[in-house]
Design a protein around this motif. Structure first.
Motif, PDB file in Angstrom:
ATOM      1  N   VAL A 269       0.835  -1.200   0.000  1.00 31.80           N
ATOM      2  CA  VAL A 269       0.000   0.000   0.000  1.00 31.80           C
ATOM      3  C   VAL A 269       0.870   1.251   0.000  1.00 31.80           C
ATOM      4  O   VAL A 269       0.587   2.232  -0.704  1.00 31.80           O
ATOM      5  CB  VAL A 269      -0.941   0.000   1.226  1.00 31.80           C
ATOM      6  CG1 VAL A 269      -1.672   1.338   1.350  1.00 31.80           C
ATOM      7  CG2 VAL A 269      -1.954  -1.130   1.123  1.00 31.80           C
ATOM      8  N   GLU A 272       2.191   2.071  -3.428  1.00 27.93           N
ATOM      9  CA  GLU A 272       1.148   2.691  -4.246  1.00 27.93           C
ATOM     10  C   GLU A 272       0.899   4.142  -3.826  1.00 27.93           C
ATOM     11  O   GLU A 272       0.752   5.034  -4.679  1.00 27.93           O
ATOM     12  CB  GLU A 272      -0.147   1.894  -4.124  1.00 27.93           C
ATOM     13  CG  GLU A 272      -0.057   0.473  -4.676  1.00 27.93           C
ATOM     14  CD  GLU A 272      -1.337  -0.312  -4.427  1.00 27.93           C
ATOM     15  OE1 GLU A 272      -2.356   0.315  -4.058  1.00 27.93           O
ATOM     16  OE2 GLU A 272      -1.319  -1.548  -4.592  1.00 27.93           O
ATOM     17  N   LEU A 273       0.876   4.376  -2.521  1.00 27.10           N
ATOM     18  CA  LEU A 273       0.626   5.729  -2.032  1.00 27.10           C
ATOM     19  C   LEU A 273       1.751   6.679  -2.424  1.00 27.10           C
ATOM     20  O   LEU A 273       1.492   7.809  -2.859  1.00 27.10           O
ATOM     21  CB  LEU A 273       0.464   5.713  -0.509  1.00 27.10           C
ATOM     22  CG  LEU A 273      -0.861   5.162   0.028  1.00 27.10           C
ATOM     23  CD1 LEU A 273      -0.800   5.009   1.533  1.00 27.10           C
ATOM     24  CD2 LEU A 273      -2.022   6.073  -0.361  1.00 27.10           C
ATOM     25  N   ARG A 276       1.380   7.759  -5.848  1.00 24.56           N
ATOM     26  CA  ARG A 276       0.298   8.747  -5.974  1.00 24.56           C
ATOM     27  C   ARG A 276       0.749  10.118  -5.473  1.00 24.56           C
ATOM     28  O   ARG A 276       0.449  11.150  -6.077  1.00 24.56           O
ATOM     29  CB  ARG A 276      -0.933   8.289  -5.189  1.00 24.56           C
ATOM     30  CG  ARG A 276      -1.609   7.068  -5.754  1.00 24.56           C
ATOM     31  CD  ARG A 276      -2.504   7.432  -6.935  1.00 24.56           C
ATOM     32  NE  ARG A 276      -3.752   8.040  -6.500  1.00 24.56           N
ATOM     33  CZ  ARG A 276      -4.231   9.204  -6.934  1.00 24.56           C
ATOM     34  NH1 ARG A 276      -3.561   9.914  -7.809  1.00 24.56           N
ATOM     35  NH2 ARG A 276      -5.394   9.666  -6.493  1.00 24.56           N
ATOM     36  N   GLU A 287      -7.895   8.194  -2.113  1.00 20.73           N
ATOM     37  CA  GLU A 287      -8.783   7.171  -1.565  1.00 20.73           C
ATOM     38  C   GLU A 287      -7.993   5.969  -1.055  1.00 20.73           C
ATOM     39  O   GLU A 287      -8.388   5.316  -0.090  1.00 20.73           O
ATOM     40  CB  GLU A 287      -9.775   6.727  -2.645  1.00 20.73           C
ATOM     41  CG  GLU A 287     -10.819   5.734  -2.180  1.00 20.73           C
ATOM     42  CD  GLU A 287     -11.758   6.322  -1.139  1.00 20.73           C
ATOM     43  OE1 GLU A 287     -12.303   5.528  -0.340  1.00 20.73           O
ATOM     44  OE2 GLU A 287     -11.943   7.550  -1.114  1.00 20.73           O
ATOM     45  N   GLU A 288      -6.861   5.677  -1.680  1.00 18.24           N
ATOM     46  CA  GLU A 288      -6.051   4.519  -1.281  1.00 18.24           C
ATOM     47  C   GLU A 288      -5.557   4.622   0.163  1.00 18.24           C
ATOM     48  O   GLU A 288      -5.204   3.607   0.773  1.00 18.24           O
ATOM     49  CB  GLU A 288      -4.838   4.368  -2.214  1.00 18.24           C
ATOM     50  CG  GLU A 288      -5.191   4.055  -3.654  1.00 18.24           C
ATOM     51  CD  GLU A 288      -5.284   5.301  -4.506  1.00 18.24           C
ATOM     52  OE1 GLU A 288      -4.900   5.231  -5.693  1.00 18.24           O
ATOM     53  OE2 GLU A 288      -5.736   6.350  -4.011  1.00 18.24           O
ATOM     54  N   ARG A 290      -7.126   5.028   2.763  1.00 18.86           N
ATOM     55  CA  ARG A 290      -7.998   4.283   3.682  1.00 18.86           C
ATOM     56  C   ARG A 290      -7.426   2.909   3.996  1.00 18.86           C
ATOM     57  O   ARG A 290      -7.622   2.373   5.088  1.00 18.86           O
ATOM     58  CB  ARG A 290      -9.394   4.113   3.079  1.00 18.86           C
ATOM     59  CG  ARG A 290     -10.207   5.390   2.979  1.00 18.86           C
ATOM     60  CD  ARG A 290     -11.565   5.104   2.350  1.00 18.86           C
ATOM     61  NE  ARG A 290     -12.367   6.308   2.230  1.00 18.86           N
ATOM     62  CZ  ARG A 290     -13.168   6.767   3.183  1.00 18.86           C
ATOM     63  NH1 ARG A 290     -13.259   6.103   4.324  1.00 18.86           N
ATOM     64  NH2 ARG A 290     -13.857   7.870   3.002  1.00 18.86           N
ATOM     65  N   ARG A 291      -6.739   2.310   3.037  1.00 24.94           N
ATOM     66  CA  ARG A 291      -6.183   0.964   3.228  1.00 24.94           C
ATOM     67  C   ARG A 291      -4.956   0.970   4.121  1.00 24.94           C
ATOM     68  O   ARG A 291      -4.519  -0.079   4.586  1.00 24.94           O
ATOM     69  CB  ARG A 291      -5.829   0.356   1.872  1.00 24.94           C
ATOM     70  CG  ARG A 291      -7.028   0.139   0.958  1.00 24.94           C
ATOM     71  CD  ARG A 291      -6.600  -0.086  -0.487  1.00 24.94           C
ATOM     72  NE  ARG A 291      -5.596  -1.134  -0.590  1.00 24.94           N
ATOM     73  CZ  ARG A 291      -4.684  -1.213  -1.566  1.00 24.94           C
ATOM     74  NH1 ARG A 291      -4.660  -0.284  -2.515  1.00 24.94           N
ATOM     75  NH2 ARG A 291      -3.807  -2.192  -1.585  1.00 24.94           N
ATOM     76  N   ARG A 292      -4.402   2.142   4.383  1.00 26.43           N
ATOM     77  CA  ARG A 292      -3.187   2.252   5.189  1.00 26.43           C
ATOM     78  C   ARG A 292      -3.476   2.122   6.671  1.00 26.43           C
ATOM     79  O   ARG A 292      -2.624   1.750   7.467  1.00 26.43           O
ATOM     80  CB  ARG A 292      -2.509   3.604   4.896  1.00 26.43           C
ATOM     81  CG  ARG A 292      -1.259   3.904   5.712  1.00 26.43           C
ATOM     82  CD  ARG A 292      -0.165   2.897   5.423  1.00 26.43           C
ATOM     83  NE  ARG A 292       1.015   3.170   6.230  1.00 26.43           N
ATOM     84  CZ  ARG A 292       1.186   2.763   7.467  1.00 26.43           C
ATOM     85  NH1 ARG A 292       0.223   2.078   8.078  1.00 26.43           N
ATOM     86  NH2 ARG A 292       2.300   3.030   8.126  1.00 26.43           N
TER      87      ARG A 292
END
Length: 419
Positions: A269, A272-273, A276, A287-288, A290-292
């Motif tokens: 994650v 990916e962040l 971004r 939005e990603e 949130r998965r962190r």
């Protein structure tokens, strides 16, 4: 005011920036400075923070630096959100205890102790610099896990510090969303230690609705606790997610042995962040994120800082000294309860002591935390062994001995005294 964030290169940081930007009417910030030795991360997260402030029309400056001293200078608040050893150390924390049949987790058990040993000395070093360079009367707000242990170390060293966690606000927001009501109408009787807490009542406009929640909203409660609703109804209180490591130890260990470690998931994650964050057109929290994890951390932080700065007397759930509130614990222990927050600091709201059903566990873990602080401050294999032996998730001499050796072997790069 100037707010300094130590660990500003964390992928969490845009969550905090988002809260400060959105809640600009709650807390006036003239400068937000992100401090981190990872210059590459700052080069992406700093400009993103600046764009997020601009998007919300926030007049404050967002700056960043790799120099701790420069970042701390003149700060009224110092937020600490660091991770010594990064996700690689977290992966170790989550895996080496499993070889002994013990829970592998980064904030409790043997993994939590490993994190405390790495973290406490560095946080105390930062706090000493803040005492020298930050504004007179500056507050240290610790979000670094294990929060209870780190906060205890800071307070024992005489620092003006308070610990903050997102568990209570996460429960409040989830329950409010589940009921379709504004969050401010929900209040919690949150009691225990950091990552060892229970909700004894849930009040909607002052009326306790916990019985109806347990009876009618089982699915919501199960999602928040990862525990079966049948067990929670028998308890009569809502335990935090972390109680599953105690109430269902063996099934959880089996589950962890079969699953991808959380550290591995988070590392992906984060990749990916960071990609971004490097996008120069991005000016909002992605939005990603949130998965962190760390949901509502920003709102909890802004609300706490506003109460401290504005001398509001508002009630916030924080980590602070026991000072006799729980009679089975020493006054120096750090507990997690609602407190009335003023410019002088938080004062726990008077409340009943923990029920016998879980008071013993609170006392047990608080004793471990005291030993963990000693081990983190002074080192030594025997101190590590004693802390592990005292932990209810270990508790057997042969396990404590083996886990001590495994912990020290995995953390030699971070513990000078263990080399």
């Amino acid at each position: 005011m100037k707010i300094a964030v130590v660990g500003g290169g964390s992928t969490y940081t845009p969550e905090l920036v988002d809260g400060l930007a959105r809640m600009r009417g709650t807390l006036e910030v003239s400068e937000l400075v992100l401090i981190d030795p990872a210059a590459g991360r700052l080069a992406d997260i700093g400009p993103l923070g600046r764009r997020m402030f601009a998007r919300e029309g926030h007049p404050g400056a967002v700056t960043w630096t790799t120099e701790l001293e420069a970042g701390l200078a003149g700060a009224q608040f110092v937020l600490i959100q660091l991770r010594i050893g990064g996700q690689a150390a977290r992966l170790s924390d989550e895996t080496f205890p499993l070889a002994c049949g013990c829970v592998g987790q980064e904030t409790t058990g043997a993994g939590g102790l490993a994190k405390a040993l790495r973290t406490v000395p560095e946080v105390l070093r930062i706090a000493a610099k803040a005492r020298e360079l930050a504004a007179p009367g500056a507050w240290l707000v610790d979000f670094t896990n294990p929060v209870g242990i780190v906060t205890r170390a800071l307070l024992d060293a005489g620092h003006r510090a308070v610990g903050l966690c997102n568990v209570a606000i996460g429960f409040q927001r989830a329950i409010a969303a589940g009921l379709g009501v504004p969050a401010h109408r929900i209040s919690l009787d949150h009691v225990g230690l950091n990552h060892l807490s229970w909700e004894r009542s849930v009040r909607l406009d002052g009326t306790d609705i916990l019985p109806s929640l347990l009876a009618e909203h089982g699915a919501l409660i199960e999602r928040q606790t990862k525990l079966p609703i049948e067990l929670i109804r028998r308890l009569g209180v809502i335990p935090s997610y972390y109680l599953r490591y105690y109430y269902q130890h063996d099934p959880v260990v089996a589950e962890l042995l079969e699953s991808v470690p959380r550290a591995t998931q988070v590392a992906e994650v984060e990749r990916e962040l960071l990609a971004r964050y490097a996008d120069s057109t991005l000016d909002t929290k992605p939005e990603e994120l949130r998965r962190r994890g760390g949901a509502f951390y920003s709102e909890a932080a802004v609300e706490l800082l506003a109460a401290l700065h504005g001398d509001t007397g508002e009630v916030r759930t924080v980590n602070l000294r026991n000072h006799g509130l729980f009679p089975t614990l020493p006054g120096e222990a750090v507990i997690e309860v609602p407190a009335r927050v003023t410019a002088s600091g938080p004062v726990a709201v008077p409340t009943a002591p923990p029920d016998p059903l879980y008071a013993g566990l609170v006392t047990h873990v608080a004793a471990y935390e005291e030993l963990a602080v000693e081990a983190a401050l002074h080192g030594g294999r025997e101190r590590v062994f004693r802390a592990l032996l005292a932990h209810p998730l270990v508790g057997q001499a042969h396990l404590a001995d083996r886990l001590t050796d495994d912990l020290l072997a995995a953390n030699r790069d971070h513990l000078a005294w263990a080399r």
